[in-house]
Design a protein around this motif. Structure first.
Motif, mmCIF file in Angstrom:
data_model
loop_
_atom_site.group_PDB
_atom_site.id
_atom_site.type_symbol
_atom_site.label_atom_id
_atom_site.label_comp_id
_atom_site.label_asym_id
_atom_site.label_seq_id
_atom_site.Cartn_x
_atom_site.Cartn_y
_atom_site.Cartn_z
ATOM 1 N N GLY A 75 14.367 68.520 22.480
ATOM 2 C CA GLY A 75 14.176 68.484 21.021
ATOM 3 C C GLY A 75 15.386 69.033 20.298
ATOM 4 N N LYS B 279 1.173 65.036 16.778
ATOM 5 C CA LYS B 279 2.192 66.090 16.888
ATOM 6 C C LYS B 279 2.996 65.919 18.186
ATOM 7 C CE LYS B 279 2.544 71.132 16.468
ATOM 8 N NZ LYS B 279 2.596 71.783 17.757
ATOM 9 N N ARG B 280 2.290 65.716 19.306
ATOM 10 C CA ARG B 280 2.963 65.556 20.609
ATOM 11 C C ARG B 280 3.890 64.340 20.605
ATOM 12 N NH1 ARG B 280 1.249 66.919 25.699
ATOM 13 N NH2 ARG B 280 0.970 68.923 24.667
ATOM 14 N N ASN C 24 5.231 62.866 18.084
ATOM 15 C CA ASN C 24 6.331 63.115 17.155
ATOM 16 C C ASN C 24 7.384 64.018 17.784
ATOM 17 O OD1 ASN C 24 7.426 62.585 14.685
ATOM 18 N ND2 ASN C 24 6.543 64.373 13.715
ATOM 19 N N GLU C 25 6.927 65.101 18.442
ATOM 20 C CA GLU C 25 7.846 66.044 19.091
ATOM 21 C C GLU C 25 8.711 65.371 20.142
ATOM 22 O OE1 GLU C 25 5.273 69.051 20.636
ATOM 23 O OE2 GLU C 25 5.290 70.245 18.790
ATOM 24 N N LYS C 26 8.135 64.389 20.823
ATOM 25 C CA LYS C 26 8.875 63.671 21.870
ATOM 26 C C LYS C 26 9.835 62.647 21.277
ATOM 27 C CE LYS C 26 6.882 65.174 25.729
ATOM 28 N NZ LYS C 26 7.641 65.829 26.802
#
Length: 201
Positions: free
Chosen positions: A86, A192-193, A195-197
């Motif tokens: 990230g 969220k997961r 998006n984070e990836k």
């Protein structure tokens, strides 16, 4: 002579990096900062060629500072302990010229500075591998990605079913599979997961 500003909140490491780079015949450390805000200030004031910056610093992080310095002529090299994809992806978006891990050999920093100044980009190979692997490890099918995208747009099960010409039962099945594949317990966590990836394109 390559003029350098170093930003590092650990004073001992800041001193060691400064001494190390000053040993190079073609380099001179012109400023040292202990946080991101100070780094931005020094770069604007001293106009160095390169700013070598840690990520996790008090106040303004190295990534926030790099984003702020993006439009200046000073090139940024991130030197960090954190091999997080990230962080790496954000650094690339900020136009960072180099991204090295602190356990890299010391001579690598000097050669990276020269390469970045010559217009090349230098990234720790393990970070590039990880970023590439994560990008290609998206477990969802195209249809599942489509369903999750509609969830992210705020649509409920019935609206998604109508849009995709499927039954609400089928959509519920898709959602259940998505949560299972992403190893999360609800829709918000799934978004969220994903998006984070960096999988939302």
């Amino acid at each position: 002579m390559i003029r350098i500003v170093i930003a590092e909140d650990q004073r001992m490491l800041l001193g060691a990096l400064g001494s190390l780079l000053d040993l190079e015949d073609d380099m001179k450390v012109v400023g040292k900062a202990s946080d991101g805000a100070q780094a931005v200030e020094l770069v604007r004031m001293l106009k160095p060629d390169i700013c070598v910056m840690d990520i996790e610093m008090p106040g303004k992080s190295g990534l926030e500072a790099a984003e702020e310095l993006k439009d200046l002529s000073c090139k940024v090299i991130i030197l960090t302990t954190f091999a997080r994809t990230g962080y790496f992806e954000r650094a690339i978006k900020a136009g960072v010229g180099g991204y090295l891990l602190k356990d890299s050999p010391s001579e690598e920093l000097a050669s990276t500075i020269r390469s970045v100044l010559a217009g090349r980009r230098v990234y720790a190979p393990e970070l590039v591998d990880d970023a590439y692997r994560e990008e290609n490890d998206n477990p969802l099918t195209d249809r599942e990605k489509e369903v999750l995208g509609l969830i992210a747009d705020g649509k409920n099960t019935k609206e998604i079913a109508t849009e995709l010409y499927l039954t609400t039962g089928t959509i519920r099945n898709y959602i259940s599979i998505i949560l299972d594949k992403l190893n999360v317990s609800n829709r918000v966590e799934a978004i969220k997961r994903f998006n984070e990836k960096g999988w939302f394109k």
